[in-house]
Design a protein around this motif. Structure first.
Motif, PDB file in Angstrom:
ATOM      1  N   HIS A  98       0.856  -1.185   0.000  1.00 20.71           N
ATOM      2  CA  HIS A  98       0.000   0.000   0.000  1.00 20.71           C
ATOM      3  C   HIS A  98       0.896   1.241   0.000  1.00 20.71           C
ATOM      4  CE1 HIS A  98      -2.837   3.008   1.479  1.00 20.71           C
ATOM      5  NE2 HIS A  98      -3.785   2.200   1.040  1.00 20.71           N
TER       6      HIS A  98
ATOM      7  N   VAL B 283      -0.268  -1.589   6.049  1.00 23.20           N
ATOM      8  CA  VAL B 283      -1.721  -1.621   5.891  1.00 23.20           C
ATOM      9  C   VAL B 283      -2.150  -3.049   5.600  1.00 23.20           C
ATOM     10  CG1 VAL B 283      -3.671  -0.810   4.513  1.00 23.20           C
ATOM     11  CG2 VAL B 283      -1.804   0.766   5.078  1.00 23.20           C
TER      12      VAL B 283
ATOM     13  N   ARG C 243      -5.824  -3.914   5.626  1.00 17.59           N
ATOM     14  CA  ARG C 243      -7.050  -3.788   4.833  1.00 17.59           C
ATOM     15  C   ARG C 243      -7.856  -2.602   5.334  1.00 17.59           C
ATOM     16  NH1 ARG C 243     -11.490  -6.046   7.812  1.00 17.59           N
ATOM     17  NH2 ARG C 243     -10.756  -7.223   9.608  1.00 17.59           N
ATOM     18  N   ALA C 244      -8.807  -2.196   4.519  1.00 14.70           N
ATOM     19  CA  ALA C 244      -9.754  -1.168   4.942  1.00 14.70           C
ATOM     20  C   ALA C 244     -10.785  -1.812   5.855  1.00 14.70           C
ATOM     21  CB  ALA C 244     -10.431  -0.545   3.727  1.00 14.70           C
TER      22      ALA C 244
ATOM     23  N   SER D 133     -14.640  -1.638   7.359  1.00 13.02           N
ATOM     24  CA  SER D 133     -15.932  -1.113   6.921  1.00 13.02           C
ATOM     25  C   SER D 133     -16.712  -0.585   8.109  1.00 13.02           C
ATOM     26  CB  SER D 133     -16.728  -2.212   6.215  1.00 13.02           C
ATOM     27  OG  SER D 133     -17.012  -3.252   7.132  1.00 13.02           O
TER      28      SER D 133
ATOM     29  N   LEU E 171     -11.616   7.496   6.211  1.00 13.32           N
ATOM     30  CA  LEU E 171     -10.925   6.273   5.830  1.00 13.32           C
ATOM     31  C   LEU E 171     -10.440   5.599   7.113  1.00 13.32           C
ATOM     32  CD1 LEU E 171      -9.718   4.548   3.538  1.00 13.32           C
ATOM     33  CD2 LEU E 171      -7.728   6.058   3.595  1.00 13.32           C
ATOM     34  N   THR E 172     -10.773   4.330   7.289  1.00 13.04           N
ATOM     35  CA  THR E 172     -10.374   3.575   8.471  1.00 13.04           C
ATOM     36  C   THR E 172      -9.644   2.332   8.000  1.00 13.04           C
ATOM     37  OG1 THR E 172     -12.320   4.401   9.649  1.00 13.04           O
ATOM     38  CG2 THR E 172     -11.197   2.508  10.607  1.00 13.04           C
ATOM     39  N   LEU E 173      -8.367   2.235   8.369  1.00 11.23           N
ATOM     40  CA  LEU E 173      -7.520   1.139   7.908  1.00 11.23           C
ATOM     41  C   LEU E 173      -7.022   0.311   9.081  1.00 11.23           C
ATOM     42  CD1 LEU E 173      -5.281   3.124   5.382  1.00 11.23           C
ATOM     43  CD2 LEU E 173      -7.256   1.686   4.845  1.00 11.23           C
TER      44      LEU E 173
ATOM     45  N   ARG F  23      -7.156   6.234  11.317  1.00  3.19           N
ATOM     46  CA  ARG F  23      -8.332   6.976  10.841  1.00  3.19           C
ATOM     47  C   ARG F  23      -7.860   8.295  10.263  1.00  3.19           C
ATOM     48  NH1 ARG F  23     -13.291   6.448  11.364  1.00  3.19           N
ATOM     49  NH2 ARG F  23     -13.762   8.337  12.513  1.00  3.19           N
TER      50      ARG F  23
END
Length: 180
Positions: free
Chosen positions: A5, A26, A28-29, A31, A37-39, A51
């Motif tokens: 990433h 990273v 994954r994202a 949900s 954006l929260t990873l 975040r």
């Protein structure tokens, strides 16, 4: 998202320099969020969560919401169940915008449907509702005037100010006509 990433190298350097944690990357994202954006990040010492506002944020000050989130999370530690703030970075040179780094809390993001891991029973839904109410009550019992939240804003006329603020934001970035 997997290894490789674009955030990996700059994040790993910043996280190691600021926290001593090594091997950040990273995974994954996550949900469940709508605006930021929260990873999920992996480190050699365990997972973290990053975040940050989206790259194409509506407002140049959109990161202030996440900055306030960091302030609130730090203040409520020990009063409610919440992730621990690991770091706050305002240096846009790291990933292109400010970000908040918090401990990972295993669980499900509950939005408008019950996750498959929960039994779809009235008792399960009731328990979730009761847990939510208990945590909201704990938040409201926290002594906000003495834990650093008294500087967060002016509680007088809050709703009126929000209406003015969001109308101005809407006027700056209209997407389509909406009835007001």
């Amino acid at each position: 998202m997997s290894a490789g990433h674009p955030f990996d190298a700059p994040l790993a350097s910043w996280i190691e320099a600021e926290t001593g944690l090594k091997g950040a990357r990273v995974s994954r994202a996550l949900s469940g969020g709508n605006a930021n954006l929260t990873l999920l990040l992996a480190t050699d010492d365990g997972p973290l969560v990053l975040r940050t506002p989206p790259e194409n944020a509506i407002s140049a000050t959109s990161h202030r919401g996440i900055e306030r989130e960091a302030t609130v999370l730090r203040a409520i530690q020990g009063h409610v169940k919440a992730p621990r703030v690991v770091g706050w970075c305002e240096d846009a040179a790291v990933i292109g915008r400010p970000f908040l780094l918090v401990s990972h809390v295993d669980g499900e993001a509950i939005t408008d449907t019950l996750p498959a891991t929960y039994p779809a029973t009235a008792a399960s839904v009731n328990r979730l509702g009761e847990d939510l109410i208990d945590e909201l009550a704990a938040i409201h019992r926290a002594p906000w005037q003495t834990i650093g939240l008294e500087r967060l804003g002016n509680p007088q006329s809050f709703l009126e100010r929000q209406i003015t603020r969001w109308r101005a934001a809407r006027a700056e970035s209209p997407a389509r006509d909406l009835p007001l």
